[in-house]
Design an enzyme around this catalytic site. Structure first.
Site, PDB file in Angstrom:
ATOM      1  N   HIS A  66       0.839  -1.206   0.000  1.00  0.00           N
ATOM      2  CA  HIS A  66       0.000   0.000   0.000  1.00  0.00           C
ATOM      3  C   HIS A  66       0.866   1.245   0.000  1.00  0.00           C
ATOM      4  O   HIS A  66       0.912   2.004   0.965  1.00  0.00           O
ATOM      5  CB  HIS A  66      -0.967  -0.025   1.187  1.00  0.00           C
ATOM      6  CG  HIS A  66      -1.857  -1.217   1.164  1.00  0.00           C
ATOM      7  ND1 HIS A  66      -3.111  -1.212   0.590  1.00  0.00           N
ATOM      8  CD2 HIS A  66      -1.648  -2.492   1.571  1.00  0.00           C
ATOM      9  CE1 HIS A  66      -3.644  -2.419   0.676  1.00  0.00           C
ATOM     10  NE2 HIS A  66      -2.770  -3.217   1.269  1.00  0.00           N
ATOM     11  N   HIS A  76      -7.969  -6.933   1.754  1.00  0.00           N
ATOM     12  CA  HIS A  76      -7.318  -6.004   2.686  1.00  0.00           C
ATOM     13  C   HIS A  76      -8.151  -5.847   3.968  1.00  0.00           C
ATOM     14  O   HIS A  76      -7.611  -5.662   5.052  1.00  0.00           O
ATOM     15  CB  HIS A  76      -7.171  -4.658   1.968  1.00  0.00           C
ATOM     16  CG  HIS A  76      -6.335  -3.627   2.648  1.00  0.00           C
ATOM     17  ND1 HIS A  76      -5.308  -3.922   3.512  1.00  0.00           N
ATOM     18  CD2 HIS A  76      -6.364  -2.262   2.568  1.00  0.00           C
ATOM     19  CE1 HIS A  76      -4.749  -2.794   3.937  1.00  0.00           C
ATOM     20  NE2 HIS A  76      -5.371  -1.785   3.390  1.00  0.00           N
TER      21      HIS A  76
END
Ligand SMILES: [Zn+2]
Length: 248
Positions: A66, A76
């Site tokens: 990220h 995620h």
């Protein structure tokens, strides 16, 4: 010969459907803002092969998933949801909708896109096409070269930058079947959250995010097609992505 010429004429129609290809991607380097706000970058590149020494140039690089312009896979924030490699390719080439929030953000860095903002877009451009990628254009990428300004951490120890409201995300996913949300900040949730409601909701719906997007000023609010090309990291919670807008 005359037949050949005639055939040649037939294949002459314009080959390129698109007037312009806009790159919505920041360069991946060690100078980009990072989530933790550390001085040491989570990205490193090191030379392996040297042209003079080895006859070829090559590097090894490491990065957080990220960091920089990247895709958040639904995994995620949701157990069992798609990892990067599991997102179907057909979800990665879609109509692109850009909601300009710069005016609202000028007065409020914590501004979250509302359903009214979406209604205003639809008043101007028609109903959002089903299955689109919807991006918030906040103007925040003007701060990209300053981590301090981009993260905008305040005395409350929270970062402050705009995002999507949960209501707007629900509207886009449930009523417009959006497959992805994008933004020119670090997160589709506003910076000053500790619960990430948009991430939690969209991940369960297998909707992905595009964060730290660049150059939204160059794309018309309606009519473009987005090509989302994350590195196909097996099991990835996210990945650096090349994002292109094809403008008719
Ligand atoms: Zn992310």
């Amino acid at each position: 010969m005359p037949l050949l010429l005639a055939q040649h004429k037939l294949v002459m129609p314009e080959q390129n459907e698109f007037r312009a290809v806009i790159d919505l991607t920041h360069n991946l380097n060690d100078r980009s803002p990072n989530w933790e706000g550390t001085e040491d970058s989570p990205y490193q590149a090191k030379e392996l092969g040297n042209l003079e020494r080895d006859g070829y140039y090559s590097r090894v690089f490491a990065t957080q998933e990220h960091y920089g312009t990247h895709l958040d896979a639904p995994a995620h924030f949701a157990a069992g949801a798609w990892t990067v490699d599991q997102i179907p390719a057909e979800h990665l080439v879609r109509p692109l909708v850009i909601v300009d929030m710069r005016q609202q953000v000028k007065h409020d860095p914590d501004y979250a896109m509302t359903v009214e903002d979406i209604a205003a877009w639809e008043d101007a451009h028609g109903v959002i096409p089903s299955g689109a990628v919807v991006m918030a254009y906040t103007g925040w990428d003007e701060r990209w070269n300053s981590q301090k300004s981009f993260r905008n951490e305040q005395a409350d120890h929270l970062t402050h930058y705009p995002g999507f409201s949960l209501a707007a995300a629900k509207f886009l996913v449930n009523l417009r079947q959006a497959v992805g949300l994008g933004i020119d900040t670090m997160s589709v949730d506003v910076g000053a959250t500790e619960t990430y409601p948009v991430h939690v909701f969209t991940s369960r719906e297998n909707v992905y995010h595009l964060e730290n997007v660049a150059n939204l000023a160059l794309v018309p609010p309606a009519g473009a097609t987005v090509v989302v090309a994350p590195t196909k990291l097996e099991g990835g919670s996210g990945a650096p992505a090349r994002i292109l807008a094809l403008v008719k």
